[in-house]
Design a protein around this motif. Structure first.
Motif, mmCIF file in Angstrom:
data_model
loop_
_atom_site.group_PDB
_atom_site.id
_atom_site.type_symbol
_atom_site.label_atom_id
_atom_site.label_comp_id
_atom_site.label_asym_id
_atom_site.label_seq_id
_atom_site.Cartn_x
_atom_site.Cartn_y
_atom_site.Cartn_z
ATOM 1 N N SER A 1 95.000 26.970 -16.795
ATOM 2 C CA SER A 1 95.350 25.780 -17.564
ATOM 3 C C SER A 1 94.526 24.575 -17.142
ATOM 4 C CB SER A 1 96.844 25.486 -17.402
ATOM 5 O OG SER A 1 97.630 26.484 -18.024
ATOM 6 N N PRO B 1 98.533 34.300 -21.542
ATOM 7 C CA PRO B 1 99.399 33.472 -22.392
ATOM 8 C C PRO B 1 99.667 32.069 -21.851
ATOM 9 C CG PRO B 1 100.646 35.248 -21.337
ATOM 10 C CD PRO B 1 99.205 35.542 -21.103
ATOM 11 N N SER C 1 96.659 30.143 -22.665
ATOM 12 C CA SER C 1 96.598 29.995 -24.126
ATOM 13 C C SER C 1 97.552 28.918 -24.611
ATOM 14 C CB SER C 1 96.930 31.328 -24.798
ATOM 15 O OG SER C 1 95.977 32.307 -24.483
ATOM 16 N N ASP C 2 98.771 28.883 -24.054
ATOM 17 C CA ASP C 2 99.753 27.870 -24.460
ATOM 18 C C ASP C 2 99.230 26.467 -24.158
ATOM 19 O OD1 ASP C 2 101.439 29.838 -25.318
ATOM 20 O OD2 ASP C 2 102.732 29.800 -23.546
ATOM 21 N N THR C 3 98.602 26.315 -23.015
ATOM 22 C CA THR C 3 98.029 25.014 -22.664
ATOM 23 C C THR C 3 96.934 24.627 -23.650
ATOM 24 O OG1 THR C 3 98.478 25.388 -20.311
ATOM 25 C CG2 THR C 3 96.857 23.704 -20.862
ATOM 26 N N ARG D 1 96.501 25.603 -26.778
ATOM 27 C CA ARG D 1 97.057 25.255 -28.107
ATOM 28 C C ARG D 1 97.721 23.882 -28.071
ATOM 29 N NH1 ARG D 1 98.768 30.825 -27.683
ATOM 30 N NH2 ARG D 1 97.387 32.151 -28.936
ATOM 31 N N ALA D 2 98.408 23.583 -26.988
ATOM 32 C CA ALA D 2 99.069 22.283 -26.875
ATOM 33 C C ALA D 2 98.065 21.142 -26.874
ATOM 34 C CB ALA D 2 99.918 22.242 -25.597
ATOM 35 N N GLU E 1 92.522 36.592 -26.385
ATOM 36 C CA GLU E 1 93.394 36.499 -25.210
ATOM 37 C C GLU E 1 93.412 37.839 -24.500
ATOM 38 O OE1 GLU E 1 97.341 34.357 -25.267
ATOM 39 O OE2 GLU E 1 98.068 36.402 -24.851
#
Length: 506
Positions: free
Chosen positions: A443, A472, A475-477, A479-480, A488
């Motif tokens: 991240s 994941p 990836s979440d970071t 997208r945010a 991924e």
């Protein structure tokens, strides 16, 4: 002052792996390195940190220094008494003007040696799957400069002899003169159906090969948009490429331009794997890792190691910096004889094993939640756990262990800091669309990558850039922060990321 020795070294065709052992030895002891445009940048890393590196490249007619200026520079640096490496693309004595430089050194009384390199004509052809000689096709071979204007009256090229008497012709620096070269060969009797290949950036991840015949190659090159630097191969042996093009067929990521944002000291494994698969990697570290300024908490934990039941590592960095401090305190692995260990993944476990300790817990998937699940089979009530990790790490693992009844001490083993001096270089790369994919391995790499970009230009600069994430959480970071994640990893490791890139972008 007694002059230093000068080494005229062939840097090879572009693949650093083709550089000679003698060349490496000379680079290591050089006080001055004078290098060309076609010398692979990776070779400069072989020079000592204190070596003076001077670029004198020539690109598309743009000369940093004239040849006379280069000659003077070599002599001037040798007169200081230092060892001088003159690093030249390919081989210094094949269209490299190394002979001229050697003559100047001889006249000035400066000692020199020549270290041959793999010339581009041989290497590019081999990497394109074209053997320059073949007993069923030809026994003659000629290297020719394509830089000379074939129309000038005092040309030193015997076009008639080349056209009729030589089986394979290899032209250097001839892309701009391709129409004149083909015209001369046809004029003096070479068949219009003679196979021709142009190989750009041979032996590198940017290799591009265009084939045709003397009558069609100009149009094929125009359609492909192929430009210098490239080697031209003329002869029947070019037809063997259809079956022998090993390099381009076995590199699933060939030509993909990938930004690697991992910390420079950790990026070598990812860079090596991607390069082996043909990718052109651009190092763009957005983070750097170092030990914290305040080591008091770490020192206190090390002094009380005998009170801990578990030592849990969530990264290879945690292992590295924990043992670094352990050794600095005058202890060794025997201080851990009573402690059980857990690691978040195989890379971390392998790093721990390098210190002679095999971990007791290794989860099936590589994230904090999986470590928590693995501990559910252990009686953790009253257990004392030491967790050396990054300063700003997620709280999932320590919070869950405390819920199980464990007494957890979190200590900062290392800090992750942003790299702030790459903004201009990164913006330039993205403006010119010189990268296809960016890899994020944590991240923090995502956050710091975006921080390097002007906020009002984020969409413009990243609109064509594909994002590959290690897992994941990363990836979440992403997208945010406004990125679209295109790839991924299924296994949250560097090999898993590389495998996902191959599956999605081969």
């Amino acid at each position: 002052m007694k002059p230093g020795k000068v080494y005229l070294i062939g840097a090879g065709p572009g693949d650093p792996g083709l550089f000679t052992l003698k060349g490496q030895e000379c680079m290591a002891r050089a006080g001055v390195v004078i290098y060309d445009y076609l010398a692979a940048p990776a070779l400069l890393a072989l020079a000592a940190k204190e070596a003076e590196c001077i670029y004198v490249g020539k690109k598309g007619g743009d000369h940093t220094l004239s040849q006379e200026g280069i000659n003077r520079l070599i002599v001037e640096k040798a007169r200081t008494g230092r060892t001088v490496v003159r690093l030249k693309g390919g081989d210094p004595f094949i269209f490299g003007r190394g002979g001229e430089e050697a003559e100047v050194l001889q006249a000035e009384g400066i000692p020199f040696e020549v270290v041959p390199g793999v010339t581009a004509g041989i290497a590019a052809s081999a990497y394109a799957g074209i053997p320059l000689t073949h007993r069923k096709m030809t026994a003659t071979l000629a290297f020719v400069t394509g830089h000379e204007d074939p129309t000038k009256e005092d040309s030193r090229i015997d076009w008639e002899a080349l056209s009729r008497g030589i089986g394979t012709l290899v032209f250097y620096m001839g892309v701009k003169n391709l129409p004149l070269i083909t015209a001369k060969l046809l004029q003096y009797g070479r068949s219009p159906q003679t196979p021709v290949a142009l190989i750009r950036w041979g032996s590198t991840s940017r290799q591009q090969t265009v084939t045709g015949t003397l009558s069609t190659i100009e149009e094929e090159v125009r359609k492909a948009g192929l430009q210098a630097p490239a080697i031209i191969v003329v002869g029947e042996v070019v037809d063997l490429r259809a079956n022998l093009a090993w390099f381009e067929k076995e590199r699933p990521l060939l030509g993909k331009r990938i930004l690697v944002t991992r910390a420079r000291e950790q990026a070598s494994d990812l860079l090596h794997q991607l390069t082996e698969l043909g990718a052109h990697c651009i190092e763009m570290p957005t983070i750097r890792v170092q030990e914290p300024k305040d080591l008091s908490a770490m020192d206190s934990a090390i002094e009380r190691l005998n009170r801990y039941d578990w030592l849990v590592f969530t990264s290879a960095n945690g292992v590295k910096y924990f043992f670094q401090r352990l050794f600095e305190k005058g202890l060794d692995v025997r201080a851990l004889h009573q402690v059980k260990t857990a690691c978040i993944g195989p890379v971390t476990a392998q790093r721990l094993l390098s210190f002679g300790i095999r971990c007791d817990i290794l989860p099936e998937s590589y994230r904090a939640e999986s470590v928590v699940d693995a501990f559910r089979t252990e009686a953790m009530a009253g257990q004392r756990v030491l967790l050396p990790r990054a300063e700003e790490a997620r709280s999932v693992l320590p919070d869950s262990l405390r819920e199980m009844g464990a007494d957890v001490d979190e200590v900062t083993a290392y800090v992750t800091l942003p790299v702030t001096d790459q903004a201009e270089a990164l913006v330039s790369i993205l403006e010119k669309k010189e990268a296809d994919i960016v890899t994020f391995t944590s991240s923090s790499t995502v956050r710091n990558f975006k921080a390097l970009l002007p906020e009002n230009r984020f969409t413009e600069l990243t609109d064509t850039l594909k994002v590959a994430s290690i897992g994941p959480i990363t990836s979440d970071t992403a997208r945010a922060l406004g990125f679209s994640v295109h790839t991924e990893a299924l296994e949250y490791t560097i090999p898993g990321l590389v495998q996902a890139l191959c599956q999605d972008w081969a």
